[in-house]
Design a protein around this motif. Structure first.
Motif, PDB file in Angstrom:
ATOM      1  N   LEU A 120     -50.732  23.630  -9.744  1.00 39.40           N
ATOM      2  CA  LEU A 120     -50.976  22.608 -10.760  1.00 39.40           C
ATOM      3  C   LEU A 120     -51.314  21.253 -10.156  1.00 39.40           C
ATOM      4  N   ALA A 121     -51.021  21.068  -8.868  1.00 36.51           N
ATOM      5  CA  ALA A 121     -51.370  19.819  -8.188  1.00 36.51           C
ATOM      6  C   ALA A 121     -52.838  19.768  -7.790  1.00 36.51           C
ATOM      7  N   CYS A 122     -53.537  20.889  -7.874  1.00 37.01           N
ATOM      8  CA  CYS A 122     -54.945  20.932  -7.500  1.00 37.01           C
ATOM      9  C   CYS A 122     -55.806  20.309  -8.598  1.00 37.01           C
ATOM     10  N   ASP A 123     -57.042  19.980  -8.257  1.00 34.08           N
ATOM     11  CA  ASP A 123     -57.907  19.267  -9.197  1.00 34.08           C
ATOM     12  C   ASP A 123     -58.407  20.156 -10.322  1.00 34.08           C
ATOM     13  N   ILE A 124     -58.839  21.346  -9.990  1.00 34.44           N
ATOM     14  CA  ILE A 124     -59.366  22.307 -10.964  1.00 34.44           C
ATOM     15  C   ILE A 124     -58.626  23.618 -10.742  1.00 34.44           C
ATOM     16  N   ALA A 131     -52.685  36.311 -14.637  1.00 35.79           N
ATOM     17  CA  ALA A 131     -51.844  35.339 -13.927  1.00 35.79           C
ATOM     18  C   ALA A 131     -50.768  34.771 -14.852  1.00 35.79           C
ATOM     19  N   SER A 132     -49.734  34.213 -14.240  1.00 35.94           N
ATOM     20  CA  SER A 132     -48.672  33.555 -14.997  1.00 35.94           C
ATOM     21  C   SER A 132     -48.053  32.463 -14.142  1.00 35.94           C
ATOM     22  N   PHE A 133     -47.390  31.532 -14.825  1.00 36.29           N
ATOM     23  CA  PHE A 133     -46.765  30.383 -14.170  1.00 36.29           C
ATOM     24  C   PHE A 133     -45.295  30.349 -14.568  1.00 36.29           C
ATOM     25  N   ILE A 134     -44.418  30.216 -13.584  1.00 40.16           N
ATOM     26  CA  ILE A 134     -42.974  30.236 -13.850  1.00 40.16           C
ATOM     27  C   ILE A 134     -42.292  29.119 -13.069  1.00 40.16           C
ATOM     28  N   MET A 166     -36.003  24.034 -17.615  1.00 39.54           N
ATOM     29  CA  MET A 166     -34.630  24.471 -17.866  1.00 39.54           C
ATOM     30  C   MET A 166     -34.516  25.927 -18.308  1.00 39.54           C
ATOM     31  N   LEU A 167     -35.540  26.421 -18.989  1.00 45.18           N
ATOM     32  CA  LEU A 167     -35.486  27.798 -19.491  1.00 45.18           C
ATOM     33  C   LEU A 167     -36.236  28.769 -18.592  1.00 45.18           C
ATOM     34  N   GLY A 168     -37.181  28.270 -17.842  1.00 44.06           N
ATOM     35  CA  GLY A 168     -37.908  29.103 -16.892  1.00 44.06           C
ATOM     36  C   GLY A 168     -38.687  30.255 -17.485  1.00 44.06           C
ATOM     37  N   PRO A 169     -39.385  30.065 -18.611  1.00 42.54           N
ATOM     38  CA  PRO A 169     -40.141  31.188 -19.177  1.00 42.54           C
ATOM     39  C   PRO A 169     -41.387  31.498 -18.354  1.00 42.54           C
ATOM     40  N   LYS A 170     -41.851  32.727 -18.468  1.00 43.82           N
ATOM     41  CA  LYS A 170     -43.129  33.083 -17.854  1.00 43.82           C
ATOM     42  C   LYS A 170     -44.236  32.623 -18.800  1.00 43.82           C
ATOM     43  N   VAL A 171     -45.118  31.767 -18.295  1.00 42.45           N
ATOM     44  CA  VAL A 171     -46.217  31.240 -19.105  1.00 42.45           C
ATOM     45  C   VAL A 171     -47.489  31.994 -18.732  1.00 42.45           C
ATOM     46  N   PRO A 172     -47.985  32.866 -19.617  1.00 46.80           N
ATOM     47  CA  PRO A 172     -49.217  33.598 -19.312  1.00 46.80           C
ATOM     48  C   PRO A 172     -50.398  32.642 -19.176  1.00 46.80           C
ATOM     49  N   ALA A 173     -51.425  33.095 -18.487  1.00 42.49           N
ATOM     50  CA  ALA A 173     -52.589  32.253 -18.220  1.00 42.49           C
ATOM     51  C   ALA A 173     -53.191  31.692 -19.495  1.00 42.49           C
ATOM     52  N   GLU A 174     -53.310  32.500 -20.529  1.00 45.26           N
ATOM     53  CA  GLU A 174     -53.920  32.034 -21.772  1.00 45.26           C
ATOM     54  C   GLU A 174     -53.088  30.919 -22.411  1.00 45.26           C
ATOM     55  N   GLN A 175     -51.767  31.025 -22.332  1.00 38.32           N
ATOM     56  CA  GLN A 175     -50.913  29.970 -22.864  1.00 38.32           C
ATOM     57  C   GLN A 175     -51.020  28.712 -22.014  1.00 38.32           C
ATOM     58  N   ALA A 176     -51.082  28.893 -20.696  1.00 38.81           N
ATOM     59  CA  ALA A 176     -51.255  27.737 -19.808  1.00 38.81           C
ATOM     60  C   ALA A 176     -52.550  26.996 -20.122  1.00 38.81           C
ATOM     61  N   LEU A 177     -53.586  27.737 -20.450  1.00 39.65           N
ATOM     62  CA  LEU A 177     -54.852  27.122 -20.838  1.00 39.65           C
ATOM     63  C   LEU A 177     -54.705  26.362 -22.150  1.00 39.65           C
ATOM     64  N   ALA A 178     -54.059  26.982 -23.130  1.00 45.11           N
ATOM     65  CA  ALA A 178     -53.880  26.346 -24.437  1.00 45.11           C
ATOM     66  C   ALA A 178     -53.034  25.085 -24.332  1.00 45.11           C
ATOM     67  N   TRP A 179     -52.102  25.040 -23.407  1.00 41.72           N
ATOM     68  CA  TRP A 179     -51.231  23.876 -23.234  1.00 41.72           C
ATOM     69  C   TRP A 179     -51.857  22.798 -22.342  1.00 41.72           C
ATOM     70  N   GLY A 180     -53.040  23.053 -21.808  1.00 47.59           N
ATOM     71  CA  GLY A 180     -53.688  22.060 -20.965  1.00 47.59           C
ATOM     72  C   GLY A 180     -53.180  22.023 -19.536  1.00 47.59           C
ATOM     73  N   ILE A 182     -54.144  24.208 -17.157  1.00 45.62           N
ATOM     74  CA  ILE A 182     -55.199  24.683 -16.264  1.00 45.62           C
ATOM     75  C   ILE A 182     -56.555  24.501 -16.926  1.00 45.62           C
ATOM     76  N   TRP A 183     -57.615  24.709 -16.144  1.00 43.59           N
ATOM     77  CA  TRP A 183     -58.974  24.469 -16.610  1.00 43.59           C
ATOM     78  C   TRP A 183     -59.603  25.681 -17.275  1.00 43.59           C
ATOM     79  N   GLN A 184     -59.401  26.893 -16.696  1.00 41.05           N
ATOM     80  CA  GLN A 184     -60.159  28.043 -17.159  1.00 41.05           C
ATOM     81  C   GLN A 184     -59.395  29.334 -16.884  1.00 41.05           C
ATOM     82  N   VAL A 185     -59.585  30.323 -17.760  1.00 40.77           N
ATOM     83  CA  VAL A 185     -59.065  31.678 -17.556  1.00 40.77           C
ATOM     84  C   VAL A 185     -60.247  32.633 -17.511  1.00 40.77           C
TER      85      VAL A 185
END
Length: 263
Positions: A120-124, A131-134, A166-180, A182-185
């Motif tokens: 998430l620290a990267c530019d794009i 993929a998922s983010f936890i 605090m909850l540590g949920p697995k955030v799927p790529a599509e949700q990460a995109l919807a939440w802003g 990441i740039w692209q899936v």
């Protein structure tokens, strides 16, 4: 340069840095940190490199810290985690965010803990559909490091940032995109092709302008509007003195494709 825990190559103006400990989901050891630091230093200094593509080999991008690298025998003192952050993770995030070249991250599979925040620290950020983010720190009683407590509120807002931490949920790529976040899936089998094409395209663009843009965004979080307007004035002045600005104007007037040199 010969590495064992990463792969590093340069083609068409793009440095590709692939974390290469797939058997442990590319989790970081002190040795891998050292190799990444060396490769990033080279990418920063080599003027032929005009974009960096960061990814991971195998079925995941990065699972954060390799806890086996911190194992202690019963009765021994626990390692100083603040020292680890200061020595390894903070310099890595500072290097990625201040590199005067665009940094594209291709996230394949899981990005967990520090691995998520490094991405998430990267530019794009481009993620494979699988993929998922936890933010997995809370499961160990820890706080998000690698800039997580700074990056997350700015990407998703404080409420979601606290929930992620605090909850540590697995955030799927599509949700990460919807939440802003990441740039692209893209489809899994297209990830590296799409990311490489983008990196190569960005490597032909006004590199100095990208560096000044990164500098402006980095300062915006702490600046007042007036301070930011003043900074924009100074950075625009610097951009206007570059060879690439001169070339961009000439190409526009001559109705041709510009040939930027990154300076």
């Amino acid at each position: 340069m010969t590495y064992s825990d990463i792969e590093f190559s340069v083609n068409n103006g793009v440095a590709v840095l692939a974390l290469n400990r797939p058997e442990s989901l590319n989790s970081f050891t002190a040795a891998m940190h050292g190799e990444v630091q060396e490769a990033l230093a080279h990418a920063a200094q080599d003027t032929s490199i005009r974009a960096l593509l960061l990814t991971g080999n195998g079925r995941g991008f990065c699972a954060g810290q390799d806890l086996n690298d911190r194992a202690v025998a019963p009765g021994e003192d626990l390692p100083d985690l603040g020292d680890s952050v200061e020595k390894y993770y903070n310099p890595l995030i500072r290097r990625l965010t201040t590199l005067e070249k665009p940094v594209i991250c291709a996230v394949n599979g899981v990005a967990a803990g520090a691995g998520a925040n490094i991405a998430l620290a990267c530019d794009i950020v481009i993620a494979a559909r699988s993929a998922s983010f936890i933010e997995s720190f809370s499961r160990l009683g820890l706080i998000p490091d690698s800039g997580g407590t700074w990056i997350l509120p700015r990407l998703v807002g404080m409420a979601r940032a606290k929930g992620l931490a605090m909850l540590g949920p697995k955030v799927p790529a599509e949700q990460a995109l919807a939440w802003g976040m990441i740039w692209q899936v893209v489809d899994d089998d297209a990830l590296m092709s799409v990311a490489t094409t983008l990196a190569e395209q960005m490597a032909t663009q006004p590199t100095r302008g990208f560096a000044l843009t990164k500098q402006a965004f980095a300062a915006s979080a702490a600046n007042t509007l007036d301070e930011q307007l003043e900074l924009e004035k100074e950075l625009m002045r610097a951009a206007g003195k570059t060879s690439d600005y001169r070339e961009g104007v000439a190409a526009f007037l001559e109705k041709r494709t510009p040939r930027y040199i990154g300076e």
